[in-house]
Enzyme design. Sequence first.
Site, mmCIF file in Angstrom:
data_model
loop_
_atom_site.group_PDB
_atom_site.id
_atom_site.type_symbol
_atom_site.label_atom_id
_atom_site.label_comp_id
_atom_site.label_asym_id
_atom_site.label_seq_id
_atom_site.Cartn_x
_atom_site.Cartn_y
_atom_site.Cartn_z
ATOM 1 N N HIS A 23 0.848 -1.208 0.000
ATOM 2 C CA HIS A 23 0.000 0.000 0.000
ATOM 3 C C HIS A 23 0.879 1.253 0.000
ATOM 4 C CE1 HIS A 23 -3.089 -2.599 2.344
ATOM 5 N NE2 HIS A 23 -3.577 -2.429 1.133
ATOM 6 N N LYS A 47 -16.283 -7.237 6.672
ATOM 7 C CA LYS A 47 -15.224 -8.094 7.241
ATOM 8 C C LYS A 47 -14.946 -7.649 8.685
ATOM 9 C CE LYS A 47 -12.938 -7.119 3.182
ATOM 10 N NZ LYS A 47 -11.748 -6.560 2.590
ATOM 11 N N ARG A 96 -2.018 -6.513 -8.136
ATOM 12 C CA ARG A 96 -0.824 -7.313 -7.816
ATOM 13 C C ARG A 96 -0.644 -8.457 -8.805
ATOM 14 N NH1 ARG A 96 -2.985 -8.138 -1.859
ATOM 15 N NH2 ARG A 96 -4.755 -8.423 -3.232
ATOM 16 N N SER A 134 -2.937 -7.653 3.319
ATOM 17 C CA SER A 134 -3.195 -7.454 4.755
ATOM 18 C C SER A 134 -3.635 -8.775 5.391
ATOM 19 C CB SER A 134 -4.294 -6.414 4.953
ATOM 20 O OG SER A 134 -3.932 -5.186 4.386
HETATM 21 O O1 PNS Z 1 -9.032 -2.986 0.459
HETATM 22 P P1 PNS Z 1 -10.246 -3.525 -0.210
HETATM 23 O O2 PNS Z 1 -11.055 -4.344 0.762
HETATM 24 O O3 PNS Z 1 -9.927 -4.275 -1.460
HETATM 25 O O4 PNS Z 1 -11.131 -2.245 -0.667
HETATM 26 C C1 PNS Z 1 -12.408 -2.416 -1.232
HETATM 27 C C2 PNS Z 1 -13.148 -1.069 -1.392
HETATM 28 C C3 PNS Z 1 -13.171 -0.294 -0.090
HETATM 29 C C4 PNS Z 1 -12.421 -0.246 -2.429
HETATM 30 C C5 PNS Z 1 -14.587 -1.395 -1.896
HETATM 31 O O5 PNS Z 1 -15.145 -2.365 -1.068
HETATM 32 C C6 PNS Z 1 -15.500 -0.170 -1.931
HETATM 33 O O6 PNS Z 1 -15.287 0.732 -2.690
HETATM 34 N N1 PNS Z 1 -16.530 -0.160 -1.068
HETATM 35 C C7 PNS Z 1 -17.466 0.943 -0.958
HETATM 36 C C8 PNS Z 1 -18.863 0.566 -1.381
HETATM 37 C C9 PNS Z 1 -19.079 0.834 -2.859
HETATM 38 O O7 PNS Z 1 -18.894 1.911 -3.358
HETATM 39 N N2 PNS Z 1 -19.519 -0.219 -3.566
HETATM 40 C C10 PNS Z 1 -19.793 -0.170 -4.990
HETATM 41 C C11 PNS Z 1 -18.536 -0.096 -5.828
HETATM 42 S S1 PNS Z 1 -18.247 -1.534 -6.707
#
Ligand code: PNS
Length: 171
Positions: A23, A47, A96, A134
């Site tokens: 990150h 989660k 990645r 993570s």
């Molecule tokens: O670190 P992560 O868990 O891969 O991040 C995921 C994240 C936070 C980017 C994703 O879950 C997110 O954007 N959640 C917010 C809800 C949202 O906007 N959902 C619709 C978009 S597909």
Amino acid sequence: MSQKPPSVIAIYPGSFDPITNGHLDLIQRGARMFDKLIVSILQNDTKKPLFSVKERKAMLAEVVHVYPNVAVDSFNGLLVDHAAAREATVLLRGIRAISDYEYELQMALMNRRLRPDIETVFMMANEAYSFISSRLVKEVYGLGGNISGLVPPSVEARMHRRLSKTKHKGA
Ligand code: PNS
């Protein structure tokens, strides 16, 4: 007289539970690319996190303070709405491996459908960090493995404190 181009604000969203060196590498490179980079933690995550949003914000702040154009934030609800509220026009995500691609593509297309004026920009993870997540860091650490070099030293120290607290509680 030529006009100054508008500044580009990008959001780098994620769970960051905890922030890894992968990150951090993306943050460093993103800070060079965009005028302002907001690292934003999703609050209403399904989660079960190891660290609270407050702790994750503090961990991020500890490592990004050296970059003057990087800020730390958190959000609830739709990512694109959060981006719009912060006047960001870019969502930054790291890839990645091929296995990340499908999920990232789905999210990028959904986000574009929701707000076509916000663009997702992908950066390839540095090969030195491309195996780090993570989830694996937590698993390895929880089982007594060495995580130095995978997360910033300040995060490693916090993980150490968290684990010894849990052990004392369980004893
Ligand atoms: O670190 P992560 O868990 O891969 O991040 C995921 C994240 C936070 C980017 C994703 O879950 C997110 O954007 N959640 C917010 C809800 C949202 O906007 N959902 C619709 C978009 S597909």
